[in-house]
Design a protein around this motif. Sequence first.
Motif, mmCIF file in Angstrom:
data_model
loop_
_atom_site.group_PDB
_atom_site.id
_atom_site.type_symbol
_atom_site.label_atom_id
_atom_site.label_comp_id
_atom_site.label_asym_id
_atom_site.label_seq_id
_atom_site.Cartn_x
_atom_site.Cartn_y
_atom_site.Cartn_z
ATOM 1 N N ALA A 1 0.739 -1.306 0.114
ATOM 2 C CA ALA A 1 0.040 0.145 -0.055
ATOM 3 C C ALA A 1 0.773 1.201 0.021
ATOM 4 O O ALA A 1 0.571 2.145 -0.552
ATOM 5 C CB ALA A 1 -0.896 -0.030 1.191
ATOM 6 N N GLN A 2 1.906 1.283 0.745
ATOM 7 C CA GLN A 2 2.866 2.451 0.785
ATOM 8 C C GLN A 2 3.366 2.565 -0.657
ATOM 9 O O GLN A 2 3.721 3.643 -0.987
ATOM 10 C CB GLN A 2 4.167 2.077 1.786
ATOM 11 C CG GLN A 2 3.262 2.226 3.377
ATOM 12 C CD GLN A 2 4.220 2.032 4.408
ATOM 13 O OE1 GLN A 2 5.310 1.214 4.071
ATOM 14 N NE2 GLN A 2 4.267 2.584 5.630
ATOM 15 N N ILE A 3 4.160 1.354 -1.233
ATOM 16 C CA ILE A 3 4.601 1.507 -2.531
ATOM 17 C C ILE A 3 3.627 2.303 -3.484
ATOM 18 O O ILE A 3 4.124 2.965 -4.160
ATOM 19 C CB ILE A 3 5.198 0.123 -2.901
ATOM 20 C CG1 ILE A 3 6.343 -0.169 -2.142
ATOM 21 C CG2 ILE A 3 5.422 0.222 -4.329
ATOM 22 C CD1 ILE A 3 6.865 -1.733 -2.290
ATOM 23 N N LEU A 4 2.307 1.369 -3.538
ATOM 24 C CA LEU A 4 1.218 1.987 -4.428
ATOM 25 C C LEU A 4 0.839 3.383 -4.251
ATOM 26 O O LEU A 4 0.799 4.219 -5.308
ATOM 27 C CB LEU A 4 0.129 1.078 -4.503
ATOM 28 C CG LEU A 4 0.518 -0.346 -4.996
ATOM 29 C CD1 LEU A 4 -0.973 -1.185 -4.699
ATOM 30 C CD2 LEU A 4 0.623 -0.137 -6.480
ATOM 31 N N SER A 5 1.019 3.964 -3.085
ATOM 32 C CA SER A 5 0.619 5.300 -2.810
ATOM 33 C C SER A 5 1.743 6.025 -3.106
ATOM 34 O O SER A 5 1.667 7.598 -3.025
ATOM 35 C CB SER A 5 0.127 5.506 -1.501
ATOM 36 O OG SER A 5 1.172 5.234 -0.435
ATOM 37 N N GLY A 6 2.954 5.722 -3.180
ATOM 38 C CA GLY A 6 4.024 6.635 -3.478
ATOM 39 C C GLY A 6 5.127 7.054 -1.982
ATOM 40 O O GLY A 6 5.866 7.480 -2.079
ATOM 41 N N ALA A 7 4.370 6.323 -0.907
ATOM 42 C CA ALA A 7 4.960 6.552 0.303
ATOM 43 C C ALA A 7 6.609 5.868 0.406
ATOM 44 O O ALA A 7 6.522 4.628 -0.257
ATOM 45 C CB ALA A 7 4.086 6.115 1.371
ATOM 46 N N THR A 8 7.418 6.560 1.052
ATOM 47 C CA THR A 8 8.541 6.002 1.168
ATOM 48 C C THR A 8 8.677 5.655 2.674
ATOM 49 O O THR A 8 8.692 6.426 3.434
ATOM 50 C CB THR A 8 9.780 6.745 0.825
ATOM 51 O OG1 THR A 8 9.326 7.078 -0.622
ATOM 52 C CG2 THR A 8 11.108 6.238 0.810
ATOM 53 N N ILE A 9 9.197 4.208 2.975
ATOM 54 C CA ILE A 9 9.624 4.043 4.361
ATOM 55 C C ILE A 9 11.041 4.413 4.595
ATOM 56 O O ILE A 9 11.942 4.402 3.787
ATOM 57 C CB ILE A 9 9.641 2.547 4.439
ATOM 58 C CG1 ILE A 9 8.393 1.792 4.171
ATOM 59 C CG2 ILE A 9 10.121 2.078 5.770
ATOM 60 C CD1 ILE A 9 8.205 0.653 4.010
ATOM 61 N N ARG A 10 11.121 5.397 5.502
ATOM 62 C CA ARG A 10 12.275 5.947 6.025
ATOM 63 C C ARG A 10 12.866 5.863 7.413
ATOM 64 O O ARG A 10 11.841 5.759 8.226
ATOM 65 C CB ARG A 10 12.218 7.266 5.479
ATOM 66 C CG ARG A 10 11.838 7.701 4.094
ATOM 67 C CD ARG A 10 11.518 9.112 3.917
ATOM 68 N NE ARG A 10 12.461 10.082 4.226
ATOM 69 C CZ ARG A 10 13.532 10.363 3.425
ATOM 70 N NH1 ARG A 10 13.599 9.924 2.133
ATOM 71 N NH2 ARG A 10 14.261 11.452 3.521
ATOM 72 N N ALA A 11 13.950 6.070 7.850
ATOM 73 C CA ALA A 11 14.487 6.384 8.815
ATOM 74 C C ALA A 11 15.483 7.373 8.792
ATOM 75 O O ALA A 11 16.737 7.350 8.452
ATOM 76 C CB ALA A 11 15.101 5.007 9.391
ATOM 77 N N ASN A 12 15.132 8.613 9.214
ATOM 78 C CA ASN A 12 15.620 9.950 9.311
ATOM 79 C C ASN A 12 16.459 10.184 10.542
ATOM 80 O O ASN A 12 15.970 10.150 11.646
ATOM 81 C CB ASN A 12 14.603 10.927 8.832
ATOM 82 C CG ASN A 12 13.912 10.745 7.824
ATOM 83 O OD1 ASN A 12 14.487 10.606 6.740
ATOM 84 N ND2 ASN A 12 12.673 10.953 7.668
ATOM 85 N N VAL A 13 17.752 10.467 10.277
ATOM 86 C CA VAL A 13 18.641 11.084 11.311
ATOM 87 C C VAL A 13 18.155 12.419 11.507
ATOM 88 O O VAL A 13 17.916 13.220 10.359
ATOM 89 C CB VAL A 13 20.155 11.096 10.866
ATOM 90 C CG1 VAL A 13 20.852 11.667 12.091
ATOM 91 C CG2 VAL A 13 20.438 9.660 10.815
ATOM 92 N N THR A 14 17.739 13.055 12.559
ATOM 93 C CA THR A 14 17.187 14.339 12.770
ATOM 94 C C THR A 14 18.307 15.151 13.556
ATOM 95 O O THR A 14 17.942 16.374 13.653
ATOM 96 C CB THR A 14 16.002 14.268 13.278
ATOM 97 O OG1 THR A 14 15.790 13.859 14.654
ATOM 98 C CG2 THR A 14 14.799 13.631 12.432
ATOM 99 N N LYS A 15 18.954 14.411 14.352
ATOM 100 C CA LYS A 15 19.896 15.282 15.438
ATOM 101 C C LYS A 15 21.183 14.403 15.604
ATOM 102 O O LYS A 15 20.890 13.292 15.958
ATOM 103 C CB LYS A 15 18.951 15.552 16.510
ATOM 104 C CG LYS A 15 19.760 16.717 17.626
ATOM 105 C CD LYS A 15 18.920 16.885 18.689
ATOM 106 C CE LYS A 15 19.589 17.943 19.770
ATOM 107 N NZ LYS A 15 18.643 18.185 20.678
ATOM 108 N N VAL A 16 22.109 15.165 15.751
ATOM 109 C CA VAL A 16 23.525 14.310 16.474
ATOM 110 C C VAL A 16 24.201 15.472 17.500
ATOM 111 O O VAL A 16 24.233 16.380 17.206
ATOM 112 C CB VAL A 16 24.318 14.094 15.287
ATOM 113 C CG1 VAL A 16 25.764 13.638 15.782
ATOM 114 C CG2 VAL A 16 23.790 13.424 14.135
ATOM 115 N N VAL A 17 24.285 14.651 18.488
ATOM 116 C CA VAL A 17 25.120 15.327 19.500
ATOM 117 C C VAL A 17 26.196 14.663 19.935
ATOM 118 O O VAL A 17 26.094 13.363 20.084
ATOM 119 C CB VAL A 17 24.087 15.594 20.870
ATOM 120 C CG1 VAL A 17 24.928 16.000 21.884
ATOM 121 C CG2 VAL A 17 22.946 16.445 20.547
ATOM 122 N N VAL A 18 27.378 15.339 20.418
ATOM 123 C CA VAL A 18 28.513 14.457 20.444
ATOM 124 C C VAL A 18 29.138 15.086 21.644
ATOM 125 O O VAL A 18 29.358 16.231 21.876
ATOM 126 C CB VAL A 18 29.668 14.660 19.381
ATOM 127 C CG1 VAL A 18 30.969 13.845 19.589
ATOM 128 C CG2 VAL A 18 28.949 14.192 18.119
#
Length: 145
Positions: free
Chosen positions: A12-29
């Motif tokens: 359903a995600q593929i057909l709707s054009g949705a992409t499954i993602r794992a986004n990095v949103t922040k990095v603290v060191v």
Amino acid sequence: MRKYIFLIVVFAQILSGATIRANVTKVVVNGSENKYKFSVTLKSDETGCEQFANWWEILSKDGTLLYRRILVHSHPDTQPFTRSGSRVKIKKTDTVYIRAHMNNVGYSGDIYVGSVQNGFSKLKKKVVFDLNIVHLAPLPSGCLY
């Protein structure tokens, strides 16, 4: 039964054009050279063990795997989430890439780039890394929940 439901969701995600993602949103060191602690925040499209971010990793400028933090369970109800990894052996001036991996689709999402000295930000252009990195240890042994 859960496997079939998962496949229906993915199709359903593929057909709707949705992409499954794992986004990095922040990095603290924190820490010092050759033993830095990275705290990486991810926002990922998780549904449970059938679809979750199963690691984040740090790659050198030339694409060498420097560190991989295994994520042992899914986080469908706690988004975004942060996990830390310690004793990363880099210098403060080394440029590195931080990206996440989804158990069912691989690398798909926003990557961060930078150095401890200059900070990290979302990568603006596409970078291609060696596809064999996905097979390097450490690798997850499953999903707890």
